[in-house]
Design an enzyme around this catalytic site. Structure first.
Site, short mmCIF file in Angstrom:
data_model
loop_
_atom_site.label_atom_id
_atom_site.label_comp_id
_atom_site.label_asym_id
_atom_site.label_seq_id
_atom_site.Cartn_x
_atom_site.Cartn_y
_atom_site.Cartn_z
N ARG A 164 0.99 -1.29 -0.10
CA ARG A 164 -0.22 -0.06 0.04
C ARG A 164 1.02 1.38 0.13
NH1 ARG A 164 -3.23 -3.72 -0.70
NH2 ARG A 164 -4.85 -4.24 -0.15
N SER A 237 -10.41 -0.16 3.21
CA SER A 237 -10.42 -0.40 4.19
C SER A 237 -9.63 0.37 5.18
CB SER A 237 -8.60 -1.11 3.79
OG SER A 237 -9.31 -2.36 3.69
N GLU A 333 -4.56 3.72 5.80
CA GLU A 333 -4.55 3.74 3.98
C GLU A 333 -5.00 4.91 3.50
OE1 GLU A 333 -5.82 -0.30 2.19
OE2 GLU A 333 -6.48 1.28 1.20
P1 FAD Z 1 -8.20 9.12 -5.32
O1 FAD Z 1 -9.01 8.57 -4.24
O2 FAD Z 1 -8.26 10.25 -5.86
O3 FAD Z 1 -6.16 9.29 -5.32
C1 FAD Z 1 -5.99 9.07 -4.52
C2 FAD Z 1 -4.44 9.04 -3.97
O4 FAD Z 1 -3.70 8.84 -5.04
C3 FAD Z 1 -4.63 10.96 -3.97
O5 FAD Z 1 -3.58 11.28 -3.23
C4 FAD Z 1 -4.32 11.37 -4.62
O6 FAD Z 1 -3.97 12.45 -4.75
C5 FAD Z 1 -3.64 10.64 -5.87
N1 FAD Z 1 -3.89 10.50 -7.79
C6 FAD Z 1 -5.07 10.73 -7.14
N2 FAD Z 1 -4.63 10.55 -9.43
C7 FAD Z 1 -3.45 10.64 -9.63
C8 FAD Z 1 -2.50 10.84 -10.69
N3 FAD Z 1 -2.53 10.85 -11.63
N4 FAD Z 1 -1.33 11.42 -10.56
C9 FAD Z 1 -0.43 11.61 -9.35
N5 FAD Z 1 -1.24 11.33 -7.78
C10 FAD Z 1 -2.65 10.52 -8.29
N6 FAD Z 1 -7.05 -0.27 -2.62
C11 FAD Z 1 -6.59 -1.69 -2.73
O7 FAD Z 1 -5.69 -1.19 -2.49
N7 FAD Z 1 -7.40 -2.33 -2.71
C12 FAD Z 1 -8.38 -3.15 -2.87
O8 FAD Z 1 -8.74 -4.15 -2.54
C13 FAD Z 1 -9.28 -2.12 -2.57
N8 FAD Z 1 -10.58 -1.73 -2.04
C14 FAD Z 1 -11.25 -0.72 -2.65
C15 FAD Z 1 -13.07 -1.08 -1.63
C16 FAD Z 1 -13.80 0.51 -1.96
C17 FAD Z 1 -15.00 -0.19 -1.75
C18 FAD Z 1 -13.10 1.35 -1.59
C19 FAD Z 1 -14.47 2.77 -1.76
C20 FAD Z 1 -11.85 1.65 -2.10
C21 FAD Z 1 -10.99 0.96 -1.95
N9 FAD Z 1 -9.32 0.79 -2.45
C22 FAD Z 1 -8.52 -0.73 -2.20
C23 FAD Z 1 -8.91 1.98 -2.49
C24 FAD Z 1 -9.00 2.48 -3.85
O9 FAD Z 1 -9.95 2.24 -4.37
C25 FAD Z 1 -7.07 2.99 -4.69
O10 FAD Z 1 -6.71 2.84 -3.45
C26 FAD Z 1 -7.96 3.54 -5.73
O11 FAD Z 1 -6.69 3.05 -6.57
C27 FAD Z 1 -8.05 4.80 -5.48
O12 FAD Z 1 -7.91 5.48 -6.80
P2 FAD Z 1 -9.17 6.70 -7.12
O13 FAD Z 1 -9.00 6.89 -8.45
O14 FAD Z 1 -10.34 6.96 -6.25
O15 FAD Z 1 -7.84 7.70 -6.05
N1 EPU Z 2 -11.47 -9.95 9.41
C1 EPU Z 2 -12.10 -9.85 10.77
N2 EPU Z 2 -12.97 -8.77 11.31
C2 EPU Z 2 -13.67 -7.63 10.26
C3 EPU Z 2 -12.97 -8.03 8.83
C4 EPU Z 2 -11.42 -9.47 8.65
O1 EPU Z 2 -11.98 -11.06 11.84
O2 EPU Z 2 -13.78 -7.31 10.75
C5 EPU Z 2 -10.64 -10.54 9.74
C6 EPU Z 2 -10.97 -12.35 9.26
O3 EPU Z 2 -10.69 -13.13 9.54
C7 EPU Z 2 -10.88 -12.28 8.23
C8 EPU Z 2 -9.10 -11.66 7.84
O4 EPU Z 2 -9.12 -10.83 9.00
O5 EPU Z 2 -10.43 -13.45 6.95
C9 EPU Z 2 -9.03 -10.53 6.86
O6 EPU Z 2 -9.94 -9.34 6.26
P1 EPU Z 2 -10.72 -10.04 4.81
O7 EPU Z 2 -9.47 -11.19 3.73
O8 EPU Z 2 -11.36 -9.26 4.43
O9 EPU Z 2 -9.31 -9.01 4.27
P2 EPU Z 2 -8.91 -7.81 4.37
O10 EPU Z 2 -7.01 -7.86 5.44
O11 EPU Z 2 -9.08 -7.23 5.85
C10 EPU Z 2 -7.22 -6.20 2.79
C11 EPU Z 2 -7.29 -5.33 1.75
C12 EPU Z 2 -8.26 -5.30 0.72
C13 EPU Z 2 -8.41 -6.20 -0.29
C14 EPU Z 2 -8.64 -7.45 0.82
C15 EPU Z 2 -8.12 -8.84 -0.12
C16 EPU Z 2 -5.57 -4.22 3.37
C17 EPU Z 2 -5.69 -2.86 4.71
N3 EPU Z 2 -7.00 -4.25 2.76
O12 EPU Z 2 -8.28 -6.50 3.65
O13 EPU Z 2 -8.04 -4.26 0.33
O14 EPU Z 2 -9.43 -5.99 -0.79
O15 EPU Z 2 -7.35 -7.68 2.11
O16 EPU Z 2 -7.15 -9.20 -0.60
O17 EPU Z 2 -5.11 -4.58 3.37
C18 EPU Z 2 -8.37 -1.55 0.35
O18 EPU Z 2 -7.00 -1.52 0.57
O19 EPU Z 2 -9.22 -1.08 0.85
C19 EPU Z 2 -8.84 -2.99 0.80
C20 EPU Z 2 -10.71 -2.89 0.73
#
Ligand code: FAD
Ligand code: EPU
Length: 337
Positions: A164, A237, A333
């Protein structure tokens, strides 16, 4: 190119937080960015580049210029014996790029299906899910140096990707506009089903292994536990999963036999922050207009009219209680503005 004043950002961040930008400009072409860099509004103000707004928490109005990136385009630029090289411009929606790759049989990003936001932000925090990170398929990116307007190329090594994080979240923070990203995708898929949940869904559906069936499984899993920002404001997250020494993990295990952690290559343990937060009693708890989600405690939510400060305050209280109970520091994050 038009620079607007006092622009509402509520519809442009997935937390759905009310905040205004003093100046706001949407960029659809590189030339517009180059012109913008010459303006007084750009030169004399703080800047924020905005993609899909899915990893941002606004805690106040933004007293500077917000640059909404809308530069689109996606193309195959070359192929060799093993790989396809795909270049996408930063304003492309990440999941659309995933669907484009699946349709064309370009393998490698199917596990990253349904992550919100644009491809331009994907390198910022090296997006990751279900055992795959952007860095695994990343070839290079082009970024505009905001001091002089020059385009510079960053290789995988140059981006200094980590869990991240990247150089753009650290030393080079705020200095570059990521303009395009080139991915190196496989002609022969290397399926990654290391996450048990993917295997369970595939077994349940009894479908053959393909990049499409993996993508469908990931979409199913994500939809079952992550709230859709269209219904409940959130940014995924809120915290990163913390890393602790093996000895500390073993000590905690004596008191909490069900603690969830994964061994890292360096010998440390990564602990599930969602588990820590749940153990502190936050899961599903509603505090004013905010709370930790009922299905995933790591996701902080806006139930309607929360301010960014309310969410920041909740995050602070959660951090404190996790520190007090487990002696573990959890860090955000999400980019807090
Ligand atoms: P923004 O929120 O618009 O920007 C994020 C940052 O990047 C800011 O600091 C911004 O200034 C900068 N930035 C944006 N575009 C540019 C650019 N072109 N040049 C330079 N800087 C820039 N993330 C994960 O890694 N894994 C996940 O599984 C995951 N699941 C998610 C689930 C949900 C429901 C949500 C809401 C978010 C999740 N995220 C996850 C977080 C998010 O989707 C990612 O971080 C994504 O890459 C953000 O993209 P954005 O375009 O919305 O960025
Ligand atoms: N868990 C709990 N309680 C909760 C949530 C999770 O006990 O309320 C425990 C469960 O045991 C589960 C474990 O945590 O098995 C891991 O949970 P999950 O698989 O949902 O993944 P996570 O570690 O919570 C991370 C990333 C997610 C990504 C998923 C799948 C981070 C900070 N988050 O979540 O990324 O989608 O793994 O790979 O690393 C994001 O970055 O925004 C994001 C959603």
């Amino acid at each position: 190119m038009n620079i607007a004043r006092n622009t509402p950002l509520k519809e442009l961040n997935t937390f759905g937080i009310h905040a205004n930008a003093k100046y706001f400009c949407e960029i659809s072409q590189l030339e517009e960015l180059k012109s913008l860099i010459q303006t007084d509004e750009f030169k004399t103000n703080e800047r924020l580049i905005l993609g899909g707004g899915s990893n941002i928490l606004f805690t106040k109005d933004f007293n500077g210029i917000v640059i909404k990136n809308n530069i689109k385009g996606i193309e195959k630029i070359k192929e060799d014996q093993e790989h396809f090289y795909i270049k996408a411009y930063a304003g492309e929606v990440w999941h659309e790029v995933v669907l484009y790759c699946i349709k064309n049989n370009y393998a490698g990003i199917e596990n990253l299906s349904l992550i919100p936001g644009n491809i331009g932000a994907a390198p910022m925090q090296n997006i990751g899910a279900y055992g795959v990170e952007l860095k695994d398929v990343f070839k290079s990116l082009e970024a505009v140096n905001l001091e002089n307007g020059n385009i510079e190329t960053f290789t995988n090594e140059g981006c200094q990707f980590g869990y991240r994080t990247s150089v753009f979240k650290n030393e080079l923070k705020g200095q570059y506009f990521i303009y395009s990203v080139t991915l190196r995708l496989n002609k022969t898929p290397k399926f990654n089903t290391s996450y048990g949940a993917i295997q369970d869904v595939l077994k349940e559906q009894n479908t053959p292994l393909s990049i499409k069936t993996i993508s469908d499984a990931v979409i199913k899993i994500r939809s079952s536990k992550l709230p859709n920002p269209k219904n409940i404001g959130n940014a995924g997250s809120f915290f990163k999963n913390p890393t602790i020494p093996q000895t500390q993990f073993e000590n905690l295990k004596k008191d909490y036999s069900n603690i969830v952690g994964y061994p890292l290559e360096d010998g440390n343990m990564k602990v599930a922050a969602g588990w820590l937060i749940e153990q502190c009693g936050w899961k599903g708890k509603i505090v004013g207009n905010t709370g930790a989600h009922k299905d995933q405690a790591l996701v902080l939510v806006n139930y309607g009219n929360a301010s960014g400060l309310e969410i920041e305050q909740l995050a602070y209280e959660i951090q404190n209680s996790v520190d007090k109970k487990f002696g573990i520091e959890i860090t955000p994050e999400v980019n807090i503005i």
